[in-house]
Design a protein around this motif. Sequence first.
Motif, PDB file in Angstrom:
ATOM      1  N   ASN A   2      36.691  51.068  61.340  1.00  0.00           N
ATOM      2  CA  ASN A   2      36.105  49.918  60.659  1.00  0.00           C
ATOM      3  C   ASN A   2      35.879  50.340  59.214  1.00  0.00           C
ATOM      4  N   ARG A   3      36.588  49.708  58.295  1.00  0.00           N
ATOM      5  CA  ARG A   3      36.474  50.085  56.892  1.00  0.00           C
ATOM      6  C   ARG A   3      35.650  49.057  56.124  1.00  0.00           C
ATOM      7  N   SER A   4      34.640  48.520  56.762  1.00  0.00           N
ATOM      8  CA  SER A   4      33.759  47.572  56.092  1.00  0.00           C
ATOM      9  C   SER A   4      33.079  48.262  54.922  1.00  0.00           C
ATOM     10  N   THR A   5      33.003  47.580  53.800  1.00  0.00           N
ATOM     11  CA  THR A   5      32.292  48.115  52.639  1.00  0.00           C
ATOM     12  C   THR A   5      30.886  48.550  53.033  1.00  0.00           C
ATOM     13  N   LEU A   6      30.260  47.779  53.906  1.00  0.00           N
ATOM     14  CA  LEU A   6      28.892  48.086  54.317  1.00  0.00           C
ATOM     15  C   LEU A   6      28.788  49.374  55.119  1.00  0.00           C
ATOM     16  N   SER A   7      29.906  49.856  55.684  1.00  0.00           N
ATOM     17  CA  SER A   7      29.843  51.081  56.476  1.00  0.00           C
ATOM     18  C   SER A   7      29.595  52.314  55.613  1.00  0.00           C
ATOM     19  N   SER A   8      29.667  52.176  54.290  1.00  0.00           N
ATOM     20  CA  SER A   8      29.398  53.329  53.426  1.00  0.00           C
ATOM     21  C   SER A   8      27.946  53.789  53.548  1.00  0.00           C
ATOM     22  N   LEU A   9      27.075  52.938  54.060  1.00  0.00           N
ATOM     23  CA  LEU A   9      25.662  53.292  54.217  1.00  0.00           C
ATOM     24  C   LEU A   9      25.340  53.849  55.601  1.00  0.00           C
ATOM     25  N   ASP A  10      26.276  53.690  56.541  1.00  0.00           N
ATOM     26  CA  ASP A  10      26.017  54.107  57.919  1.00  0.00           C
ATOM     27  C   ASP A  10      26.054  55.623  58.042  1.00  0.00           C
TER      28      ASP A  10
ATOM     29  N   ALA B 195      24.822  35.924  51.471  1.00  0.00           N
ATOM     30  CA  ALA B 195      25.435  36.971  50.648  1.00  0.00           C
ATOM     31  C   ALA B 195      26.121  37.988  51.551  1.00  0.00           C
ATOM     32  N   ARG B 196      27.279  38.473  51.120  1.00  0.00           N
ATOM     33  CA  ARG B 196      28.021  39.464  51.906  1.00  0.00           C
ATOM     34  C   ARG B 196      27.340  40.821  51.854  1.00  0.00           C
ATOM     35  N   ILE B 197      26.854  41.216  50.689  1.00  0.00           N
ATOM     36  CA  ILE B 197      26.169  42.496  50.529  1.00  0.00           C
ATOM     37  C   ILE B 197      24.682  42.202  50.484  1.00  0.00           C
ATOM     38  N   THR B 198      23.972  42.633  51.535  1.00  0.00           N
ATOM     39  CA  THR B 198      22.567  42.264  51.679  1.00  0.00           C
ATOM     40  C   THR B 198      21.611  43.384  51.302  1.00  0.00           C
ATOM     41  N   LYS B 199      22.140  44.571  51.020  1.00  0.00           N
ATOM     42  CA  LYS B 199      21.322  45.678  50.535  1.00  0.00           C
ATOM     43  C   LYS B 199      22.181  46.482  49.568  1.00  0.00           C
ATOM     44  N   PRO B 200      21.571  47.231  48.657  1.00  0.00           N
ATOM     45  CA  PRO B 200      22.375  48.006  47.714  1.00  0.00           C
ATOM     46  C   PRO B 200      23.396  48.861  48.474  1.00  0.00           C
ATOM     47  N   THR B 201      24.667  48.753  48.075  1.00  0.00           N
ATOM     48  CA  THR B 201      25.765  49.352  48.823  1.00  0.00           C
ATOM     49  C   THR B 201      26.670  50.175  47.917  1.00  0.00           C
ATOM     50  N   LYS B 202      26.984  51.391  48.371  1.00  0.00           N
ATOM     51  CA  LYS B 202      27.883  52.276  47.623  1.00  0.00           C
ATOM     52  C   LYS B 202      29.331  51.797  47.811  1.00  0.00           C
TER      53      LYS B 202
END
Length: 189
Positions: free
Chosen positions: A77-85, A133-140
Amino acid sequence: MIARSASSARPALSRLLATSALTCTLLASILLPAQQPLPTGKPITPAPADPAIAAALAQVSPDHIKATITKLVSFNNRSTLSSLDTDLAPNTGVTAAADWIESEFKAISAACSNCLEVRRDTFTEPAGTAPNARITKPTKISNVYAILRGTDLAQAARMVLVTGHYDSRNSKNENTHDPAPGPTTTPAE
């Protein structure tokens, strides 16, 4: 009447000439009778193939493209949001995919005597405030790219930008763990 310098009058003169040319063209198209199309003349002879471009095109490999897609799919899963996981399986997620892309660019550069400048711009996208919003928290987020400089000094300012996305996600934006293969391939029959 106020005298103007030649340099301050140039923009006005250019605008006037452009307007005059457009007006004459429009009037000619209205007032002159329709004419037969102009003859096309001789066909344009294509330029000879550039050997360097032909050689580069010959290296395009469907098998290599398929291998690249298969490798990207392997990151799960290459979701942008996965950078925080922090609980993703090793070598999965968007950051692992970015690491792999960067290593591929570096390998290509090493094979051509360091002909590429490999770069990675990483920044934190702030949380969106709009509803849904797609990005709901500050995301790298990381952009990975390589620069191949030309050698023609007359063309030094020109750039050709080739881009692509390496991220993918599920139908549910917040799902950063389930498979989201993005592009898939079908084996040739």
